[in-house]
Design a protein around this motif. Structure first.
Motif, PDB file in Angstrom:
ATOM      1  N   MET A  50       0.935  -1.176  -0.298  1.00 36.49           N
ATOM      2  CA  MET A  50       0.097   0.601  -0.031  1.00 36.49           C
ATOM      3  C   MET A  50       0.826   1.387  -0.273  1.00 36.49           C
ATOM      4  O   MET A  50       0.247   1.734  -0.691  1.00 36.49           O
ATOM      5  CB  MET A  50      -1.037   0.114   0.961  1.00 36.49           C
ATOM      6  N   LEU A  51       2.133   1.066   0.487  1.00 35.00           N
ATOM      7  CA  LEU A  51       2.987   2.095   0.150  1.00 35.00           C
ATOM      8  C   LEU A  51       3.101   2.924  -0.986  1.00 35.00           C
ATOM      9  O   LEU A  51       3.023   4.189  -0.562  1.00 35.00           O
ATOM     10  CB  LEU A  51       4.360   2.245   0.804  1.00 35.00           C
ATOM     11  N   PRO A  52       2.954   1.890  -2.210  1.00 33.11           N
ATOM     12  CA  PRO A  52       3.562   2.960  -3.073  1.00 33.11           C
ATOM     13  C   PRO A  52       2.107   4.471  -3.463  1.00 33.11           C
ATOM     14  O   PRO A  52       2.234   5.094  -3.966  1.00 33.11           O
ATOM     15  CB  PRO A  52       3.181   2.420  -4.280  1.00 33.11           C
ATOM     16  N   GLN A  53       1.573   3.730  -3.354  1.00 33.91           N
ATOM     17  CA  GLN A  53      -0.091   4.862  -3.439  1.00 33.91           C
ATOM     18  C   GLN A  53       0.014   5.988  -2.701  1.00 33.91           C
ATOM     19  O   GLN A  53      -0.153   6.754  -2.961  1.00 33.91           O
ATOM     20  CB  GLN A  53      -1.237   3.827  -3.211  1.00 33.91           C
ATOM     21  N   ALA A  54       0.015   5.988  -0.961  1.00 36.61           N
ATOM     22  CA  ALA A  54       0.727   7.205   0.182  1.00 36.61           C
ATOM     23  C   ALA A  54       1.520   8.356  -0.087  1.00 36.61           C
ATOM     24  O   ALA A  54       1.280   8.950  -0.605  1.00 36.61           O
ATOM     25  CB  ALA A  54       0.947   6.331   1.230  1.00 36.61           C
ATOM     26  N   ILE A  55       3.038   7.438  -1.184  1.00 34.64           N
ATOM     27  CA  ILE A  55       3.931   8.037  -1.755  1.00 34.64           C
ATOM     28  C   ILE A  55       3.192   8.739  -2.657  1.00 34.64           C
ATOM     29  O   ILE A  55       3.625  10.435  -3.146  1.00 34.64           O
ATOM     30  CB  ILE A  55       4.916   6.844  -2.625  1.00 34.64           C
ATOM     31  N   GLU A  56       2.246   8.361  -3.913  1.00 37.81           N
ATOM     32  CA  GLU A  56       2.169   8.900  -5.304  1.00 37.81           C
ATOM     33  C   GLU A  56       1.407   9.915  -4.881  1.00 37.81           C
ATOM     34  O   GLU A  56       1.473  11.005  -5.665  1.00 37.81           O
ATOM     35  CB  GLU A  56       1.144   7.959  -6.308  1.00 37.81           C
ATOM     36  N   GLN A  57       0.558   9.377  -3.815  1.00 38.01           N
ATOM     37  CA  GLN A  57      -0.560  11.080  -3.121  1.00 38.01           C
ATOM     38  C   GLN A  57       0.302  11.979  -2.291  1.00 38.01           C
ATOM     39  O   GLN A  57       0.309  13.323  -2.805  1.00 38.01           O
ATOM     40  CB  GLN A  57      -1.341  10.320  -2.735  1.00 38.01           C
ATOM     41  N   ILE A  58       1.500  12.023  -2.481  1.00 42.51           N
ATOM     42  CA  ILE A  58       2.180  12.886  -1.637  1.00 42.51           C
ATOM     43  C   ILE A  58       2.947  13.877  -2.892  1.00 42.51           C
ATOM     44  O   ILE A  58       2.685  14.861  -2.788  1.00 42.51           O
ATOM     45  CB  ILE A  58       3.635  12.239  -0.430  1.00 42.51           C
ATOM     46  N   ALA A  59       3.554  13.026  -3.584  1.00 34.57           N
ATOM     47  CA  ALA A  59       4.029  13.479  -5.299  1.00 34.57           C
ATOM     48  C   ALA A  59       3.164  14.065  -5.443  1.00 34.57           C
ATOM     49  O   ALA A  59       3.086  15.410  -5.865  1.00 34.57           O
ATOM     50  CB  ALA A  59       4.692  12.379  -5.701  1.00 34.57           C
ATOM     51  N   ARG A  60       1.141  13.471  -5.973  1.00 30.25           N
ATOM     52  CA  ARG A  60       0.127  14.806  -5.828  1.00 30.25           C
ATOM     53  C   ARG A  60       0.237  15.541  -6.139  1.00 30.25           C
ATOM     54  O   ARG A  60      -0.087  17.114  -6.367  1.00 30.25           O
ATOM     55  CB  ARG A  60      -0.684  13.652  -6.792  1.00 30.25           C
ATOM     56  N   LEU A  61       0.162  16.126  -4.186  1.00 29.59           N
ATOM     57  CA  LEU A  61      -0.178  17.229  -3.635  1.00 29.59           C
ATOM     58  C   LEU A  61       0.935  18.311  -3.848  1.00 29.59           C
ATOM     59  O   LEU A  61      -0.032  19.300  -3.680  1.00 29.59           O
ATOM     60  CB  LEU A  61       0.354  16.475  -2.181  1.00 29.59           C
ATOM     61  N   LEU A  62       2.105  17.456  -3.754  1.00 28.29           N
ATOM     62  CA  LEU A  62       3.506  18.505  -4.232  1.00 28.29           C
ATOM     63  C   LEU A  62       3.670  19.077  -5.835  1.00 28.29           C
ATOM     64  O   LEU A  62       3.206  19.770  -5.455  1.00 28.29           O
ATOM     65  CB  LEU A  62       4.866  18.013  -4.198  1.00 28.29           C
ATOM     66  N   LYS A  63       2.909  18.296  -6.807  1.00 32.05           N
ATOM     67  CA  LYS A  63       2.830  18.914  -7.441  1.00 32.05           C
ATOM     68  C   LYS A  63       1.360  19.728  -7.813  1.00 32.05           C
ATOM     69  O   LYS A  63       1.933  20.983  -8.841  1.00 32.05           O
ATOM     70  CB  LYS A  63       2.597  17.794  -8.579  1.00 32.05           C
ATOM     71  N   ARG A  64       0.053  19.798  -7.539  1.00 32.05           N
ATOM     72  CA  ARG A  64      -0.276  20.710  -7.108  1.00 32.05           C
ATOM     73  C   ARG A  64      -0.241  21.944  -6.500  1.00 32.05           C
ATOM     74  O   ARG A  64      -0.229  22.576  -7.269  1.00 32.05           O
ATOM     75  CB  ARG A  64      -2.119  19.859  -6.539  1.00 32.05           C
ATOM     76  N   LEU A  65       0.325  21.674  -5.207  1.00 31.17           N
ATOM     77  CA  LEU A  65       1.346  22.972  -4.441  1.00 31.17           C
ATOM     78  C   LEU A  65       2.148  24.182  -5.723  1.00 31.17           C
ATOM     79  O   LEU A  65       1.986  25.146  -6.021  1.00 31.17           O
ATOM     80  CB  LEU A  65       1.356  22.701  -3.724  1.00 31.17           C
ATOM     81  N   GLU A  66       2.745  22.795  -5.864  1.00 31.01           N
ATOM     82  CA  GLU A  66       3.567  23.771  -7.234  1.00 31.01           C
ATOM     83  C   GLU A  66       3.073  24.199  -8.475  1.00 31.01           C
ATOM     84  O   GLU A  66       3.321  25.104  -8.821  1.00 31.01           O
ATOM     85  CB  GLU A  66       4.639  22.726  -7.954  1.00 31.01           C
ATOM     86  N   GLU A  67       1.743  23.552  -9.210  1.00 27.92           N
ATOM     87  CA  GLU A  67       1.145  24.413 -10.025  1.00 27.92           C
ATOM     88  C   GLU A  67       0.655  25.544  -9.682  1.00 27.92           C
ATOM     89  O   GLU A  67      -0.002  26.476 -10.484  1.00 27.92           O
ATOM     90  CB  GLU A  67       0.498  22.704 -10.965  1.00 27.92           C
ATOM     91  N   GLU A  68      -0.407  25.109  -8.069  1.00 27.90           N
ATOM     92  CA  GLU A  68      -0.881  26.570  -7.879  1.00 27.90           C
ATOM     93  C   GLU A  68      -0.050  27.864  -7.618  1.00 27.90           C
ATOM     94  O   GLU A  68      -0.619  29.092  -6.986  1.00 27.90           O
ATOM     95  CB  GLU A  68      -1.579  25.837  -7.152  1.00 27.90           C
ATOM     96  N   GLY A  69       1.824  28.023  -7.831  1.00 32.14           N
ATOM     97  CA  GLY A  69       2.751  28.138  -6.979  1.00 32.14           C
ATOM     98  C   GLY A  69       2.229  28.751  -6.020  1.00 32.14           C
ATOM     99  O   GLY A  69       2.435  29.891  -5.477  1.00 32.14           O
ATOM    100  N   HIS A  70       1.979  28.032  -4.958  1.00 29.79           N
ATOM    101  CA  HIS A  70       1.787  27.691  -3.118  1.00 29.79           C
ATOM    102  C   HIS A  70       2.924  26.830  -2.359  1.00 29.79           C
ATOM    103  O   HIS A  70       2.802  27.465  -1.780  1.00 29.79           O
ATOM    104  CB  HIS A  70       0.375  27.318  -3.080  1.00 29.79           C
ATOM    105  N   LEU A  71       4.204  27.090  -2.742  1.00 29.80           N
ATOM    106  CA  LEU A  71       5.535  26.904  -2.369  1.00 29.80           C
ATOM    107  C   LEU A  71       6.942  28.210  -2.690  1.00 29.80           C
ATOM    108  O   LEU A  71       6.835  28.221  -3.563  1.00 29.80           O
ATOM    109  CB  LEU A  71       5.869  25.144  -3.376  1.00 29.80           C
ATOM    110  N   LYS A  72       7.540  27.534  -1.610  1.00 31.28           N
ATOM    111  CA  LYS A  72       8.570  28.225  -1.925  1.00 31.28           C
ATOM    112  C   LYS A  72       9.160  27.427  -0.724  1.00 31.28           C
ATOM    113  O   LYS A  72       9.074  26.529   0.043  1.00 31.28           O
ATOM    114  CB  LYS A  72       8.431  29.916  -1.116  1.00 31.28           C
ATOM    115  N   SER A  73      10.920  27.690  -1.240  1.00 31.02           N
ATOM    116  CA  SER A  73      11.639  27.319  -0.140  1.00 31.02           C
ATOM    117  C   SER A  73      12.219  28.781   0.771  1.00 31.02           C
ATOM    118  O   SER A  73      13.236  29.407  -0.024  1.00 31.02           O
ATOM    119  CB  SER A  73      12.936  26.601  -1.004  1.00 31.02           C
ATOM    120  N   ASP A  74      12.648  27.589   2.090  1.00 36.24           N
ATOM    121  CA  ASP A  74      13.846  28.332   2.974  1.00 36.24           C
ATOM    122  C   ASP A  74      15.505  28.852   2.744  1.00 36.24           C
ATOM    123  O   ASP A  74      15.756  29.853   3.123  1.00 36.24           O
ATOM    124  CB  ASP A  74      13.613  28.308   4.513  1.00 36.24           C
TER     125      ASP A  74
END
Length: 117
Positions: A50-74
């Motif tokens: 079941m881990l690959p699905q959870a990992i993919e969903q983490i990547a999907r969250l990051l990708k969505r936030l990236e596309e929406e311009g909601h990410l920055k790096s300290d």
């Protein structure tokens, strides 16, 4: 469904594996026979599967936030940080698939092993 957050559930999973580690330290109730190893190995294989699905969903969250311009790096290295995150998640997903396969193989071998008095 649960009202717990993803982070709380991940912490609970880690706590459960820690408890499993303690439960398998030595001869204990329900930890004496090959069938016990078979059952635990099967549960771990299921979890790893079941881990690959959870990992993919983490990547999907990051990708969505990236596309929406909601990410920055300290560190002002967002591109490099995301590249490292995506690469690590890809490697982790593959490792989980490998782990699942190895545990299934181990459980298959354990299926023929019995306790001898």
């Amino acid at each position: 469904m649960t009202d717990k957050t993803a982070a709380v559930l991940a912490g609970t999973a880690a706590d459960t594996i820690q408890a499993l580690n303690h439960a398998t330290l030595g001869r204990q109730l329900d930890w004496e026979y090959p069938g016990d190893a078979y059952s635990v190995t099967g549960g771990l294989a299921h979890m790893a599967g079941m881990l690959p699905q959870a990992i993919e969903q983490i990547a999907r969250l990051l990708k969505r936030l990236e596309e929406e311009g909601h990410l920055k790096s300290d560190r002002d290295t967002l591109g490099d940080d995301l590249e490292a995150a995506y690469a690590g998640l890809t490697i982790a997903s593959g490792a989980a698939e490998t782990l699942c396969g190895a545990l299934n193989r181990a459980q298959h071998g354990l299926g023929a092993i019995a306790y001898k008095d």
